[in-house]
Design a protein around this motif. Sequence first.
Motif, short mmCIF file in Angstrom:
data_model
loop_
_atom_site.label_atom_id
_atom_site.label_comp_id
_atom_site.label_asym_id
_atom_site.label_seq_id
_atom_site.Cartn_x
_atom_site.Cartn_y
_atom_site.Cartn_z
N ARG A 56 0.83 -1.21 0.00
CA ARG A 56 0.00 0.00 0.00
C ARG A 56 0.87 1.26 0.00
NH1 ARG A 56 -3.14 -3.28 3.60
NH2 ARG A 56 -2.14 -2.34 5.42
N SER A 57 1.94 1.26 0.76
CA SER A 57 2.82 2.43 0.83
C SER A 57 3.48 2.71 -0.51
CB SER A 57 3.90 2.21 1.91
OG SER A 57 3.33 2.11 3.19
N PHE A 58 3.95 1.67 -1.17
CA PHE A 58 4.63 1.88 -2.45
C PHE A 58 3.64 2.15 -3.58
CE2 PHE A 58 8.30 0.66 -0.20
CZ PHE A 58 9.39 1.11 -0.94
N HIS A 59 2.40 1.74 -3.42
CA HIS A 59 1.36 2.19 -4.36
C HIS A 59 1.19 3.70 -4.27
CE1 HIS A 59 -0.47 -0.91 -6.73
NE2 HIS A 59 -0.60 -1.73 -5.70
N LYS A 60 1.25 4.23 -3.06
CA LYS A 60 1.16 5.67 -2.87
C LYS A 60 2.34 6.38 -3.53
CE LYS A 60 -1.46 5.38 1.46
NZ LYS A 60 -1.45 5.65 2.93
N LEU A 61 3.54 5.78 -3.40
CA LEU A 61 4.72 6.38 -4.03
C LEU A 61 4.56 6.41 -5.54
CD1 LEU A 61 7.58 7.50 -3.99
CD2 LEU A 61 8.43 5.14 -3.95
N ARG A 62 4.01 5.32 -6.12
CA ARG A 62 3.81 5.33 -7.56
C ARG A 62 2.80 6.40 -7.97
NH1 ARG A 62 2.12 -0.05 -10.72
NH2 ARG A 62 0.19 0.24 -9.54
N ASN A 63 1.75 6.57 -7.16
CA ASN A 63 0.78 7.63 -7.46
C ASN A 63 1.46 8.99 -7.43
OD1 ASN A 63 -1.26 5.73 -7.68
ND2 ASN A 63 -1.95 5.98 -5.56
N VAL A 64 2.36 9.17 -6.47
CA VAL A 64 3.10 10.44 -6.37
C VAL A 64 3.96 10.65 -7.61
CG1 VAL A 64 4.93 11.65 -5.13
CG2 VAL A 64 3.08 10.56 -3.86
N THR A 65 4.70 9.61 -8.00
CA THR A 65 5.57 9.75 -9.17
C THR A 65 4.77 10.01 -10.44
OG1 THR A 65 5.59 7.35 -9.53
CG2 THR A 65 7.34 8.26 -8.16
N GLU A 66 3.60 9.38 -10.56
CA GLU A 66 2.77 9.61 -11.74
C GLU A 66 2.24 11.04 -11.78
OE1 GLU A 66 -0.18 6.59 -11.50
OE2 GLU A 66 1.07 5.05 -12.48
N ARG A 67 1.84 11.56 -10.61
CA ARG A 67 1.36 12.94 -10.56
C ARG A 67 2.50 13.92 -10.85
NH1 ARG A 67 -1.73 11.05 -6.04
NH2 ARG A 67 -0.17 11.88 -4.60
N MET A 68 3.68 13.64 -10.31
CA MET A 68 4.82 14.51 -10.57
C MET A 68 5.21 14.47 -12.04
SD MET A 68 7.16 13.75 -7.18
CE MET A 68 8.43 14.90 -7.65
N SER A 69 5.15 13.28 -12.62
CA SER A 69 5.47 13.14 -14.05
C SER A 69 4.45 13.89 -14.89
CB SER A 69 5.48 11.65 -14.42
OG SER A 69 5.73 11.48 -15.80
N GLN A 70 3.18 13.81 -14.52
CA GLN A 70 2.15 14.53 -15.25
C GLN A 70 2.35 16.04 -15.14
OE1 GLN A 70 -0.15 13.47 -17.27
NE2 GLN A 70 -1.11 15.47 -17.60
N ARG A 71 2.73 16.50 -13.94
CA ARG A 71 2.99 17.94 -13.78
C ARG A 71 4.19 18.37 -14.60
NH1 ARG A 71 1.38 17.06 -8.25
NH2 ARG A 71 3.55 16.77 -7.62
N SER A 72 5.21 17.52 -14.67
CA SER A 72 6.40 17.85 -15.48
C SER A 72 6.03 17.99 -16.95
CB SER A 72 7.48 16.78 -15.30
OG SER A 72 7.97 16.77 -14.00
N ARG A 73 5.19 17.06 -17.44
CA ARG A 73 4.77 17.15 -18.83
C ARG A 73 3.94 18.40 -19.07
NH1 ARG A 73 4.16 11.48 -18.07
NH2 ARG A 73 1.96 11.73 -17.54
N GLU A 74 3.05 18.73 -18.11
CA GLU A 74 2.23 19.93 -18.26
C GLU A 74 3.09 21.18 -18.21
OE1 GLU A 74 -0.58 19.54 -15.16
OE2 GLU A 74 -1.85 18.08 -16.20
N ASN A 75 4.08 21.21 -17.29
CA ASN A 75 4.97 22.36 -17.20
C ASN A 75 5.76 22.54 -18.49
OD1 ASN A 75 4.14 22.88 -14.60
ND2 ASN A 75 5.85 21.80 -13.65
N SER A 76 6.26 21.42 -19.02
CA SER A 76 7.01 21.49 -20.27
C SER A 76 6.14 22.01 -21.40
CB SER A 76 7.56 20.10 -20.61
OG SER A 76 8.22 20.12 -21.85
N SER A 77 4.90 21.52 -21.48
CA SER A 77 3.98 21.96 -22.53
C SER A 77 3.65 23.45 -22.38
CB SER A 77 2.70 21.12 -22.47
OG SER A 77 1.76 21.55 -23.43
#
Length: 375
Positions: A183-204
């Motif tokens: 459960r804890s590492f599922h949360k970490l993956r959710n964090v990384t996915e949100r951060m990755s999405q923000r990076s793509r949005e920032n780049s765009s």
Amino acid sequence: MRVAMESPGSAPMLEDLLQPDVVKVETVPEKKGILFLKHVEYKIISQHFILPVSRRYSDFDVFHVLLMQRFIYRMVPSLPPKRMLKGVLHPKSKGDFIESRRRELQRFMTLVLRHPIISGDELLKVFMTASSADVQVKLRETFKRIGDEYITCPMSTIVKRFMPDDIKTQTEANREFICRILRSFHKLRNVTERMSQRSRENSSDLIMFGKDLRALGLEKAHPPQVDAAAPSWKRHRQSIHGLSEEIQVLADRAALKDEKGDDEVVERLNMFLDLLQSYKDLCDRHQSGVLLEHQRALQRRPEPLAELLEQPESRLSQQENAIVTMELRSYFSLFCLHQETQLIFTHLPLSTNILGAFIQSQIQGHKEVREYTHM
């Protein structure tokens, strides 16, 4: 390739588990001019089996089903979904789905090849060596001939002596502990996915903003009042154009940081999660399916003594053998679950490595941006 357990109660070292084989799954390019070719083919490249093989998703599916039947009491990783989620998807989304499935199939094969028991099994050998045309037939024929692990394991009838007395208590405690980590590492993956999405949005966003600045810097037509009120506008316009180039560099760095994050952290995290999820699935299967079936069989009331005495001796013997076999299978399933738990604990040091890589990637990404902005 196979990493054998030295004794029934032992587990191999993590270094040994990570070294047996390196496998890659690549998407085979679609053949031009063949309109009826609707399926995607994957090429599996393995150091151990040397010659690559081409497989369709249906081949993976048959292989997975038979692995689940052969290794009822082991961690068998899940397959990715066969089809895209329902909804309107543009062509790029289909390409993203195929790439995502390719990565998941590669993780599936990696975990299968790393497993100390499954990696040496005949089913895997058939899957990695048979021709594309008859791989499914050979897989089914092989399973029909060898059956499940309990039948072929030479220790299946004596494993009880190798198990601790409080095996059931240990099993439940270990299951809860590992599920908490999952459960804890599922949360970490959710964090990384949100951060990755923000990076793509920032780049765009930076790219769009840079284009606007570039257009403004290149604009030569301007109101007549500018010459009188702001005679230095031409010089500032050139500066704006130069700054638009800097904005483009920042956008490229943001995109590169996101790409590096996917390559270096996300795949390792997903591999770890796939392993933990396969353990949870095994525990659920054991608790709600396999173990319950065994208990029900053992708790069934025997037939009345008068009826048993009237039955042929062969039938009495068959019933006795069935009860003994079911009891032995129950012990064997607990034994296998105990071994799989040891394997999970052997892999747990990967959690600190993944967290360290995640933190380091964030530090490095911010450091690069900070160094660039101070140039």
